[in-house]
Motif scaffolding. Structure first.
Motif, PDB file in Angstrom:
ATOM      1  N   GLY A 158      31.680-104.120  17.040  1.00 56.65           N
ATOM      2  CA  GLY A 158      30.820-103.472  16.058  1.00 56.65           C
ATOM      3  C   GLY A 158      30.013-104.465  15.248  1.00 56.65           C
ATOM      4  O   GLY A 158      29.505-104.125  14.181  1.00 56.65           O
ATOM      5  N   PHE A 159      29.901-105.662  15.707  1.00 57.75           N
ATOM      6  CA  PHE A 159      29.139-106.697  15.000  1.00 57.75           C
ATOM      7  C   PHE A 159      27.772-106.884  15.662  1.00 57.75           C
ATOM      8  O   PHE A 159      27.655-106.794  16.880  1.00 57.75           O
ATOM      9  CB  PHE A 159      29.909-108.024  15.014  1.00 57.75           C
ATOM     10  CG  PHE A 159      31.018-108.092  13.998  1.00 57.75           C
ATOM     11  CD1 PHE A 159      30.873-108.842  12.845  1.00 57.75           C
ATOM     12  CD2 PHE A 159      32.218-107.404  14.192  1.00 57.75           C
ATOM     13  CE1 PHE A 159      31.892-108.911  11.911  1.00 57.75           C
ATOM     14  CE2 PHE A 159      33.238-107.463  13.267  1.00 57.75           C
ATOM     15  CZ  PHE A 159      33.077-108.223  12.106  1.00 57.75           C
ATOM     16  N   GLN A 160      26.780-107.139  14.827  1.00 62.66           N
ATOM     17  CA  GLN A 160      25.413-107.364  15.309  1.00 62.66           C
ATOM     18  C   GLN A 160      24.941-108.758  14.897  1.00 62.66           C
ATOM     19  O   GLN A 160      25.357-109.255  13.847  1.00 62.66           O
ATOM     20  CB  GLN A 160      24.459-106.321  14.681  1.00 62.66           C
ATOM     21  CG  GLN A 160      24.768-104.885  15.039  1.00 62.66           C
ATOM     22  CD  GLN A 160      24.529-104.577  16.514  1.00 62.66           C
ATOM     23  OE1 GLN A 160      23.632-105.153  17.121  1.00 62.66           O
ATOM     24  NE2 GLN A 160      25.333-103.688  17.074  1.00 62.66           N
ATOM     25  N   PRO A 161      24.093-109.382  15.696  1.00 57.13           N
ATOM     26  CA  PRO A 161      23.583-110.701  15.299  1.00 57.13           C
ATOM     27  C   PRO A 161      22.841-110.615  13.970  1.00 57.13           C
ATOM     28  O   PRO A 161      22.178-109.608  13.672  1.00 57.13           O
ATOM     29  CB  PRO A 161      22.608-111.055  16.425  1.00 57.13           C
ATOM     30  CG  PRO A 161      22.972-110.182  17.551  1.00 57.13           C
ATOM     31  CD  PRO A 161      23.541-108.931  16.979  1.00 57.13           C
ATOM     32  N   ILE A 162      22.951-111.645  13.164  1.00 55.56           N
ATOM     33  CA  ILE A 162      22.314-111.673  11.844  1.00 55.56           C
ATOM     34  C   ILE A 162      20.915-112.275  11.965  1.00 55.56           C
ATOM     35  O   ILE A 162      20.741-113.329  12.582  1.00 55.56           O
ATOM     36  CB  ILE A 162      23.162-112.490  10.852  1.00 55.56           C
ATOM     37  CG1 ILE A 162      24.483-111.770  10.585  1.00 55.56           C
ATOM     38  CG2 ILE A 162      22.408-112.737   9.541  1.00 55.56           C
ATOM     39  CD1 ILE A 162      25.433-112.525   9.698  1.00 55.56           C
ATOM     40  N   SER A 163      19.953-111.591  11.383  1.00 51.83           N
ATOM     41  CA  SER A 163      18.577-112.109  11.451  1.00 51.83           C
ATOM     42  C   SER A 163      18.335-113.173  10.366  1.00 51.83           C
ATOM     43  O   SER A 163      17.782-114.234  10.627  1.00 51.83           O
ATOM     44  CB  SER A 163      17.581-110.958  11.325  1.00 51.83           C
ATOM     45  OG  SER A 163      17.923-110.177  10.202  1.00 51.83           O
ATOM     46  N   ASP A 164      18.835-112.912   9.134  1.00 53.35           N
ATOM     47  CA  ASP A 164      18.590-113.855   8.047  1.00 53.35           C
ATOM     48  C   ASP A 164      19.781-114.817   7.899  1.00 53.35           C
ATOM     49  O   ASP A 164      20.654-114.636   7.031  1.00 53.35           O
ATOM     50  CB  ASP A 164      18.345-113.079   6.739  1.00 53.35           C
ATOM     51  CG  ASP A 164      18.007-114.011   5.584  1.00 53.35           C
ATOM     52  OD1 ASP A 164      17.703-115.198   5.855  1.00 53.35           O
ATOM     53  OD2 ASP A 164      18.042-113.547   4.425  1.00 53.35           O
ATOM     54  N   ILE A 165      19.811-115.810   8.760  1.00 53.40           N
ATOM     55  CA  ILE A 165      20.944-116.749   8.774  1.00 53.40           C
ATOM     56  C   ILE A 165      20.972-117.599   7.497  1.00 53.40           C
ATOM     57  O   ILE A 165      22.047-117.910   6.972  1.00 53.40           O
ATOM     58  CB  ILE A 165      20.879-117.639  10.035  1.00 53.40           C
ATOM     59  CG1 ILE A 165      21.158-116.775  11.270  1.00 53.40           C
ATOM     60  CG2 ILE A 165      21.901-118.773   9.990  1.00 53.40           C
ATOM     61  CD1 ILE A 165      20.838-117.426  12.571  1.00 53.40           C
ATOM     62  N   SER A 166      19.807-117.943   6.989  1.00 49.14           N
ATOM     63  CA  SER A 166      19.764-118.851   5.826  1.00 49.14           C
ATOM     64  C   SER A 166      20.497-118.263   4.619  1.00 49.14           C
ATOM     65  O   SER A 166      21.168-118.994   3.875  1.00 49.14           O
ATOM     66  CB  SER A 166      18.321-119.195   5.475  1.00 49.14           C
ATOM     67  OG  SER A 166      17.647-118.010   5.118  1.00 49.14           O
TER      68      SER A 166
END
Lengths: 216, 210
Positions: A25-33
């Motif tokens: 249920g995890f999605q890649p994060i766009s705002d890594i900073s």
């Protein structure tokens, strides 16, 4: 290698990570900073940490899970007490550059600087628990997020660590940015999950906790 | 010449001394009968067991937990460290345990002589004693211990065991030439031994059941 082949290779490498994260249920994060900023802020504000832990070893050959319980103590910069209480009595201490193991009364000492394997294990433990891996050149992190947690998947770059660990998944509480679970995934698919419970941050821990004579 | 011959006879006598002493107190069983149990380390209803393990290799010790599991056609065995890292995993086929497959060996331990030593040490544990025309059976004076000796592929295997329960107390493999392996077993808990001590050259393994 042309761009198409390089892209295919990157896609092939990233696909299992993406798939694994999606299943949970995890999605890649766009705002890594933003995440890394929070992690750095939290790591620098964490001076001490103590908690109970439940370790579960999942072996492909065994349906049952091997479960151990214990206590964990951390004090800046590099002091660790990792104590198994059940079913075996086993304590790992990292203090003043020394790695001490108390195996049910049998004590062994290793110098972390002189022993590359223990140095790597020392680094892995501290890195995973403190969440202190941002900017660490020894791991390639990939970030995912779920409803209440953020997960950082660290892929080791150093060959010696890579031969033992395929990746380390570190789960953080989204609000407090506390580490709540660490999963060590081995080559071949066996994995060890360590769940932290009753976490206490920045509570005074005497140095004697990291020595066997007084803190046993 | 007479002196030389006397020396030769004396040397031969000394050479035979260890063999004659080894079986002292044991006499050949003429008719063992059907009451004699078969030598058993893991009973037929054994499924799995966990052992706290200390493995010393050439003076260096690694510790952890060994899992032994009976599967359809053999035994699976894995050793993991206390912190959960797997050191090795082997599969020992039933009937030919010395032809074990290394399913995984941690890179720092992945050396042929070491793998061979581990396979031979643990293989002996999973080997079944042969009962055939070549097998020699001896019993001690109090009739509490049987010694079974059988030979296979240049090795001599000795099983010291309880004639009623079949529980093996000691297992020895002698190879000429080759390294001797000795395993002491005790504290049986129904289906498997509670304590296993393996000695083979510069390798010793101490397993205590959890």
């Amino acid at each position: 290698m042309n761009h198409t082949k390089l892209n295919s290779l990157l896609l092939a490498c990233c696909f299992p990570l993406f798939l694994g994260a999606q299943e949970a249920g995890f999605q890649p994060i766009s705002d890594i900073s933003s995440v890394t900023r929070n992690l750095v802020k939290h790591a620098s504000a964490t001076n001490t940490l103590q908690s109970n832990f439940v370790q579960e070893k999942h072996l492909n050959m065994l349906e049952e899970v091997l479960t151990s319980h214990g206590q964990f103590f951390f004090k800046k910069e590099n002091n660790v007490r990792w104590q198994y209480l059940d079913p075996i009595k086993y304590t790992i201490l990292i203090h003043l550059g020394k790695f001490t193991i108390d195996n049910d009364g049998k004590v062994s000492e290793f110098n972390t600087d002189g022993n590359p394997m223990f140095r790597e294990i020392n680094k892995m433990i501290i890195t995973a628990i403190r969440g202190d891996f941002v900017g660490n050149a020894e791991f390639a992190p990939v970030y995912f997020e779920g409803k209440t947690q953020v997960m950082a998947r660290l892929v080791p770059i150093v060959a010696q660590v890579k031969s033992m660990i395929e990746s380390i998944d570190i789960y953080f509480d989204k609000v407090t940015m506390q580490v709540v679970k660490v999963v060590f995934i081995e080559p071949g698919g066996d994995f060890t999950s360590i769940r932290f419970e009753d976490i206490q941050v920045n509570k005074e821990i005497p140095d004697s906790r990291f020595e066997l004579a007084n803190g046993k | 010449m007479k002196i030389k011959l006397a020396h030769l006879i004396m040397l031969l006598g000394l050479a035979m001394l260890p063999f004659s002493c080894r079986f002292s107190g044991y006499t050949t069983m003429v008719n063992p009968g059907s009451k004699l149990s078969k030598a058993t380390v893991f009973s037929p209803d054994f499924l799995k067991a966990l052992y706290k393990t200390e493995l010393t290799l050439h003076g260096r010790t690694i510790t952890g937990i060994i899992v032994i599991k009976k599967v359809e056609n053999g035994y699976q065995m894995a050793m993991v460290s206390e912190v959960g890292l797997k050191y090795f995993e082997f599969f020992f086929p039933e009937g030919s345990p010395f032809n074990a497959q290394a399913k995984y060996v941690m890179a720092v331990l992945d050396r042929e002589p070491l793998k061979e030593a581990l396979i031979n040490s643990f293989g002996l544990l999973f080997r079944e004693a042969n009962y055939n025309s070549q097998t020699r059976l001896k019993i001690n004076e109090s009739e509490t211990k049987v010694l079974l000796i059988d030979r296979e592929k240049g090795s001599r295997f000795s099983y010291y065991y309880n004639p009623i329960s079949g529980e093996v107390g000691q297992l020895i493999q002698n190879r000429f030439p080759g390294t001797r392996t000795s395993i002491k077993l005790s504290n049986y808990k129904n289906d498997a031994p509670g304590s296993i001590l393996v000695y083979r050259g510069k390798i010793s393994i101490n397993l205590q059941r959890l």
